[in-house]
Design a protein around this motif. Structure first.
Motif, PDB file in Angstrom:
ATOM      1  N   TYR A   1       0.814  -1.220   0.000  1.00  0.00           N
ATOM      2  CA  TYR A   1       0.000   0.000   0.000  1.00  0.00           C
ATOM      3  C   TYR A   1       0.843   1.263   0.000  1.00  0.00           C
ATOM      4  O   TYR A   1       0.890   1.997   0.984  1.00  0.00           O
ATOM      5  CB  TYR A   1      -0.945  -0.008   1.209  1.00  0.00           C
ATOM      6  N   ASN A   2       1.532   1.511  -1.104  1.00  0.00           N
ATOM      7  CA  ASN A   2       2.311   2.746  -1.266  1.00  0.00           C
ATOM      8  C   ASN A   2       3.241   2.974  -0.083  1.00  0.00           C
ATOM      9  O   ASN A   2       3.207   4.011   0.574  1.00  0.00           O
ATOM     10  CB  ASN A   2       1.391   3.946  -1.480  1.00  0.00           C
ATOM     11  N   ALA A   3       4.060   2.001   0.177  1.00  0.00           N
ATOM     12  CA  ALA A   3       4.965   2.002   1.331  1.00  0.00           C
ATOM     13  C   ALA A   3       5.888   3.218   1.342  1.00  0.00           C
ATOM     14  O   ALA A   3       6.290   3.709   0.300  1.00  0.00           O
ATOM     15  CB  ALA A   3       5.817   0.736   1.312  1.00  0.00           C
ATOM     16  N   GLU A   4       6.209   3.663   2.511  1.00  0.00           N
ATOM     17  CA  GLU A   4       7.215   4.701   2.731  1.00  0.00           C
ATOM     18  C   GLU A   4       7.760   4.439   4.135  1.00  0.00           C
ATOM     19  O   GLU A   4       7.214   4.919   5.122  1.00  0.00           O
ATOM     20  CB  GLU A   4       6.596   6.090   2.641  1.00  0.00           C
ATOM     21  N   THR A   5       8.805   3.640   4.208  1.00  0.00           N
ATOM     22  CA  THR A   5       9.338   3.207   5.496  1.00  0.00           C
ATOM     23  C   THR A   5      10.846   3.401   5.534  1.00  0.00           C
ATOM     24  O   THR A   5      11.549   2.987   4.620  1.00  0.00           O
ATOM     25  CB  THR A   5       9.008   1.715   5.745  1.00  0.00           C
ATOM     26  N   GLU A   6      11.303   4.028   6.606  1.00  0.00           N
ATOM     27  CA  GLU A   6      12.733   4.164   6.851  1.00  0.00           C
ATOM     28  C   GLU A   6      13.088   3.201   7.980  1.00  0.00           C
ATOM     29  O   GLU A   6      12.386   3.133   8.991  1.00  0.00           O
ATOM     30  CB  GLU A   6      13.070   5.589   7.262  1.00  0.00           C
ATOM     31  N   PHE A   7      14.176   2.461   7.792  1.00  0.00           N
ATOM     32  CA  PHE A   7      14.587   1.521   8.829  1.00  0.00           C
ATOM     33  C   PHE A   7      16.101   1.394   8.866  1.00  0.00           C
ATOM     34  O   PHE A   7      16.806   1.841   7.959  1.00  0.00           O
ATOM     35  CB  PHE A   7      13.927   0.152   8.634  1.00  0.00           C
ATOM     36  N   THR A   8      16.581   0.794   9.944  1.00  0.00           N
ATOM     37  CA  THR A   8      18.011   0.581  10.149  1.00  0.00           C
ATOM     38  C   THR A   8      18.268  -0.912  10.228  1.00  0.00           C
ATOM     39  O   THR A   8      17.524  -1.649  10.881  1.00  0.00           O
ATOM     40  CB  THR A   8      18.478   1.251  11.463  1.00  0.00           C
TER      41      THR A   8
ATOM     42  N   ASN B   1      17.342  -8.067  13.144  1.00  0.00           N
ATOM     43  CA  ASN B   1      18.312  -6.973  13.236  1.00  0.00           C
ATOM     44  C   ASN B   1      17.820  -5.676  12.613  1.00  0.00           C
ATOM     45  O   ASN B   1      18.619  -4.777  12.334  1.00  0.00           O
ATOM     46  CB  ASN B   1      19.621  -7.386  12.583  1.00  0.00           C
ATOM     47  N   ILE B   2      16.508  -5.572  12.365  1.00  0.00           N
ATOM     48  CA  ILE B   2      15.930  -4.382  11.740  1.00  0.00           C
ATOM     49  C   ILE B   2      15.165  -3.587  12.778  1.00  0.00           C
ATOM     50  O   ILE B   2      14.413  -4.144  13.570  1.00  0.00           O
ATOM     51  CB  ILE B   2      14.998  -4.771  10.573  1.00  0.00           C
ATOM     52  N   THR B   3      15.365  -2.269  12.730  1.00  0.00           N
ATOM     53  CA  THR B   3      14.597  -1.341  13.550  1.00  0.00           C
ATOM     54  C   THR B   3      13.899  -0.348  12.614  1.00  0.00           C
ATOM     55  O   THR B   3      14.569   0.317  11.824  1.00  0.00           O
ATOM     56  CB  THR B   3      15.499  -0.559  14.529  1.00  0.00           C
ATOM     57  N   VAL B   4      12.583  -0.289  12.695  1.00  0.00           N
ATOM     58  CA  VAL B   4      11.820   0.651  11.878  1.00  0.00           C
ATOM     59  C   VAL B   4      11.877   2.018  12.565  1.00  0.00           C
ATOM     60  O   VAL B   4      11.511   2.155  13.733  1.00  0.00           O
ATOM     61  CB  VAL B   4      10.362   0.189  11.704  1.00  0.00           C
ATOM     62  N   ASN B   5      12.351   3.015  11.835  1.00  0.00           N
ATOM     63  CA  ASN B   5      12.486   4.362  12.366  1.00  0.00           C
ATOM     64  C   ASN B   5      11.289   5.247  12.031  1.00  0.00           C
ATOM     65  O   ASN B   5      10.956   6.158  12.781  1.00  0.00           O
ATOM     66  CB  ASN B   5      13.760   5.022  11.809  1.00  0.00           C
ATOM     67  N   TYR B   6      10.678   4.980  10.871  1.00  0.00           N
ATOM     68  CA  TYR B   6       9.568   5.791  10.381  1.00  0.00           C
ATOM     69  C   TYR B   6       8.745   4.960   9.418  1.00  0.00           C
ATOM     70  O   TYR B   6       9.288   4.228   8.610  1.00  0.00           O
ATOM     71  CB  TYR B   6      10.095   7.042   9.652  1.00  0.00           C
ATOM     72  N   GLY B   7       7.425   5.115   9.512  1.00  0.00           N
ATOM     73  CA  GLY B   7       6.554   4.446   8.552  1.00  0.00           C
ATOM     74  C   GLY B   7       5.846   3.252   9.090  1.00  0.00           C
ATOM     75  O   GLY B   7       6.084   2.695  10.080  1.00  0.00           O
TER      76      GLY B   7
END
Length: 92
Positions: free
Chosen positions: A15-22, A86-92
């Protein structure tokens, strides 16, 4: 995965993703959008000092695009499922 469940992360890709992650101290941005011809595009970028496009897929089927992402070995030659701890979602 921290900040969001893995199932929600994958679901959002439809659904029109917009995600920032580390992942392993590197930042990434994944974006999805509908094109003028009604295809769906999903792209993943490394957004470090020298940004790189790591993944791009366009298809009329959103499911096909997401499956391509799920199967892509773009995280140190591993899939999202192999590295999600090992992933951390920062935004989205």
């Amino acid at each position: 995965m921290k900040g969001k469940s893995l199932s929600q992360f994958i679901n959002d890709l439809h659904y029109n993703a917009e995600t920032e992650f580390t992942f392993n101290d590197k930042k990434y941005l994944i974006s999805g959008w509908i094109n003028e011809n009604n295809t769906y595009t999903l792209e993943l970028y490394s957004i470090e000092k020298n940004p790189q496009k790591l993944f791009c897929c366009t298809d009329f089927s959103r499911q096909a695009v997401v499956e391509q992402f799920e199967n892509a070995k773009i995280f140190e030659n591993k899939t999202i499922y192999e590295v999600e701890k090992n992933i951390t979602v920062n935004y989205g």
